[in-house]
Design an enzyme around this catalytic site. Structure first.
Site, PDB file in Angstrom:
ATOM      1  NE  ARG A  53     -33.118 -30.859   5.071  1.00  0.00           N
ATOM      2  CZ  ARG A  53     -32.419 -29.790   4.743  1.00  0.00           C
ATOM      3  NH1 ARG A  53     -31.487 -29.341   5.535  1.00  0.00           N
ATOM      4  NH2 ARG A  53     -32.648 -29.161   3.602  1.00  0.00           N
ATOM      5  CG  ASP A  96     -31.932 -32.820   9.764  1.00  0.00           C
ATOM      6  OD1 ASP A  96     -30.999 -33.082   8.954  1.00  0.00           O
ATOM      7  OD2 ASP A  96     -32.162 -31.678  10.197  1.00  0.00           O
ATOM      8  CE  LYS A 152     -25.214 -38.395 -13.130  1.00  0.00           C
ATOM      9  NZ  LYS A 152     -26.010 -37.303 -12.820  1.00  0.00           N
ATOM     10  CG  HIS A 182     -31.454 -42.201 -15.532  1.00  0.00           C
ATOM     11  ND1 HIS A 182     -30.514 -41.236 -15.303  1.00  0.00           N
ATOM     12  CD2 HIS A 182     -32.101 -41.822 -16.658  1.00  0.00           C
ATOM     13  CE1 HIS A 182     -30.602 -40.306 -16.249  1.00  0.00           C
ATOM     14  NE2 HIS A 182     -31.551 -40.641 -17.094  1.00  0.00           N
ATOM     15  CE  LYS A 186     -32.019 -42.711 -20.622  1.00  0.00           C
ATOM     16  NZ  LYS A 186     -33.116 -41.768 -20.729  1.00  0.00           N
ATOM     17  CG  ASP A 239     -24.585 -33.969 -15.022  1.00  0.00           C
ATOM     18  OD1 ASP A 239     -25.077 -34.512 -14.020  1.00  0.00           O
ATOM     19  OD2 ASP A 239     -25.269 -33.495 -15.946  1.00  0.00           O
ATOM     20  CG  HIS A 244     -25.885 -41.030 -17.757  1.00  0.00           C
ATOM     21  ND1 HIS A 244     -26.323 -41.822 -16.722  1.00  0.00           N
ATOM     22  CD2 HIS A 244     -26.332 -39.781 -17.468  1.00  0.00           C
ATOM     23  CE1 HIS A 244     -26.999 -41.081 -15.858  1.00  0.00           C
ATOM     24  NE2 HIS A 244     -27.010 -39.837 -16.283  1.00  0.00           N
ATOM     25  CE  LYS A 342     -27.037 -30.414 -18.278  1.00  0.00           C
ATOM     26  NZ  LYS A 342     -27.944 -31.566 -18.336  1.00  0.00           N
TER      27      LYS A 342
HETATM   28  C1  BG6 Z   1     -28.725 -36.875 -15.398  1.00  0.00           C
HETATM   29  C2  BG6 Z   1     -27.901 -35.635 -15.436  1.00  0.00           C
HETATM   30  O1  BG6 Z   1     -28.004 -37.922 -14.818  1.00  0.00           O
HETATM   31  O2  BG6 Z   1     -29.106 -37.249 -16.728  1.00  0.00           O
HETATM   32  C3  BG6 Z   1     -28.664 -34.504 -16.131  1.00  0.00           C
HETATM   33  O3  BG6 Z   1     -27.553 -35.235 -14.113  1.00  0.00           O
HETATM   34  C4  BG6 Z   1     -29.157 -34.950 -17.487  1.00  0.00           C
HETATM   35  O4  BG6 Z   1     -27.847 -33.342 -16.245  1.00  0.00           O
HETATM   36  C5  BG6 Z   1     -29.888 -36.281 -17.392  1.00  0.00           C
HETATM   37  O5  BG6 Z   1     -30.023 -33.941 -17.983  1.00  0.00           O
HETATM   38  C6  BG6 Z   1     -30.212 -36.824 -18.773  1.00  0.00           C
HETATM   39  O6  BG6 Z   1     -31.054 -37.942 -18.651  1.00  0.00           O
HETATM   40  P1  BG6 Z   1     -32.058 -38.351 -19.840  1.00  0.00           P
HETATM   41  O7  BG6 Z   1     -32.683 -39.611 -19.349  1.00  0.00           O
HETATM   42  O8  BG6 Z   1     -33.005 -37.211 -20.012  1.00  0.00           O
HETATM   43  O9  BG6 Z   1     -31.200 -38.547 -21.065  1.00  0.00           O
END
Ligand code: BG6
Length: 494
Positions: A53, A96, A152, A182, A186, A239, A244, A342
């Site tokens: 922005r 923006d 995401k 992501h 891996k 999340d 994942h 967490k």
């Molecule tokens: C993200 C989440 O997609 O993945 C985070 O939003 C999380 O909350 C993260 O910490 C974990 O990724 P990785 O690669 O560290 O296991």
């Protein structure tokens, strides 16, 4: 290993990165692009246009990227000449997206490149995905050869994900849409496919006849890490599980695809995701646990509780444990226990396959005692190894009976592939995006199937008014998470 699935088109010549001044871009995307550049994997003509922005000029932005590389890459990867050449590729354009301004300037900057393959990468708040796609279309930046990648989450439930997908779909055909998870970038996650389908050893046993249950754990030691505005109200289910963990589950449990083409792999994953048994209000009481961490200690240091970090009481879960069922022939009656949280005692992502006991113990009469059932533990991170626990005979003359002992067959992947540099997941994903290979990206029907299952849990939680239970930071979650699995005679692999 997956690569060289189906390519949709030619390589992009310009990468436009929205959210280029944000955290993900600085920490992951620019370091990954630089690594690809240094290894000669980016075509000479590839230009990268960062966008954010705020107004800034090209050299100020290049300076910011230079700092990001220095901060986030190991010192031995930084080569002054390499950095200079890499920065030459980089330009900047302020857009923006909320106000819908800046697209004309982007079109002007693109110049001759307009109408030629452009890859737009969105590392922005998800509420911007639809508006940006529309803005690009209106400015004629969404050509037939152009494609778009999105982080995401895609929406916050099924209905909103359909809306986002429809808005993006208006501007880009599905085979030009690259939804990022992501975890699929891996190496160890891709290796699950090799393990299952490049070996004869496991697949004949990979079913309800031989497997008692499966556990998937994704534990993190981090807490909120300054992401309050994103995380609160989202929570661990949306999340981590929605994306994942369900992708991991799909890869572990899907039927064998006929090839590693993007269509074959994603067809099997979506079939599996659609077979997940939806949860009712009754189910969530027995098959789910929500937790929230209170103050405690992680890695030897004192840490605050979630509500203290937030500065307010909250109902958001930072931990979730689930017992899931897959309603198909292969997995009838096999529970899949999932947990993520967490502020756990250690960072680890692993899959445990617990096999059933042998049908008859031939050693019982010679005093060998109980035979432990085999298990296989696949560590995805931070360690990369596969361990199979088997029973073996203790050496000796056995005058007082045969002694059997559980031993571990240990395959350390980092050891077996010691000379190879471990790549950032985003290196793989960015390269596949640039080259147009969708195999490691999530298709629209997958993301919608994921939401369908998650919505069933959230609706059921709402019906029974389920609140998170406290757990001390540095522990493995609320005690009810332990009860969730121990009721079935199993226990978490900690
Ligand atoms: C993200 C989440 O997609 O993945 C985070 O939003 C999380 O909350 C993260 O910490 C974990 O990724 P990785 O690669 O560290 O296991």
């Amino acid at each position: 290993m997956l690569s060289k699935g189906t390519k949709v088109s030619v390589k992009v010549e310009t990468l436009v990165l929205f959210g280029a001044t944000g955290d993900l871009a600085q920490r992951m995307l620019f370091p990954s692009l630089y690594n690809l550049h240094l290894d000669g994997l980016l075509a000479g003509e590839l230009t990268i246009i960062g966008s954010g922005r705020s107004k800034r000029d090209r050299s100020a932005f290049q300076g910011q990227v230079r700092e990001a590389l220095a901060e986030h890459l190991p010192a031995d990867r930084i080569e002054e000449a390499g950095v200079e050449n890499f920065l030459e590729r980089i330009d900047y354009c302020a857009i923006d997206a909320g106000a819908g301004t800046g697209y004309e300037e982007l079109a002007a900057l693109l110049g001759d490149r307009l109408g030629r393959p452009i890859g737009v990468y969105l590392s922005t708040p998800p509420s911007m995905f639809g508006p940006i796609a529309q803005g690009l279309r209106a400015a004629n930046i969404a050509c037939a050869e152009c494609r778009i990648a999105m982080e995401k989450p895609i929406g916050h439930d099924l209905a909103s994900s359909r809306d986002v997908n429809a808005q993006v779909g208006d501007a880009f055909a599905e085979d030009r849409v690259f939804r990022i998870d992501h975890y699929l970038g891996k190496e160890t996650v891709q290796n699950l496919l090799a393990l299952r389908f490049a070996n004869m050893l496991f697949e004949p046993l990979w079913n309800a006849q031989a497997i008692d249950h499966v556990q998937i754990t994704v534990a993190e030691t981090v807490g909120l890490e300054g992401r309050v505005s994103y995380y609160d109200g989202v929570g661990a289910l949306k999340d981590m599980v929605q994306n994942h963990m369900l992708q991991l589950l799909a890869i572990i449990a899907m039927e064998p695809p006929s090839s590693v083409s993007s269509t074959a792999v994603r067809d099997e994953k979506v079939k599996l995701l659609r077979s997940l048994r939806r949860m009712t209000a009754e189910d969530v009481k027995a098959h789910s646990v929500k937790g929230q961490y209170t103050s405690g200690a992680v890695n030897g240091g004192a840490v605050a509780g979630y509500a203290d970090e937030l500065g307010d009481p909250s109902n958001t879960e930072t931990f979730v444990a689930l017992k899931a069922y897959i309603d198909n022939w292969r997995w009838k009656g096999v529970p899949f226990y999932l947990r993520t949280g967490k502020r756990m005692p250690q960072r680890k992502s692993e899959v445990l396959i617990q096999f059933k006991p042998v049908p008859h113990n031939i050693f019982a009469r010679v005093g060998a005692g109980k035979l432990n059932a085999n298990s296989m533990i696949i560590n995805l991170q931070p360690e990369e190894n596969i361990r199979v626990k088997v029973m073996a005979k203790q050496p000796g003359l056995d005058r007082e009976g045969v002694k059997l002992k559980e031993v571990t067959m240990d395959v350390s992947l980092s050891h077996s592939f010691a000379g190879e540099r471990r790549r950032i997941a985003y290196e793989r994903l960015l390269l596949d995006f640039i080259e147009g290979d969708q195999t490691l990206f999530v298709r629209r029907d997958e993301v919608e199937a994921q939401w369908q299952w998650i919505d069933s849990i959230r609706d059921a939680w709402g019906q029974v008014d389920m609140a998170p239970q406290n757990y001390t930071a540095g522990s493995w979650g609320p005690s009810s998470a332990i009860a969730l699995i121990e009721r079935d005679g199993a226990s978490w692999h900690d």
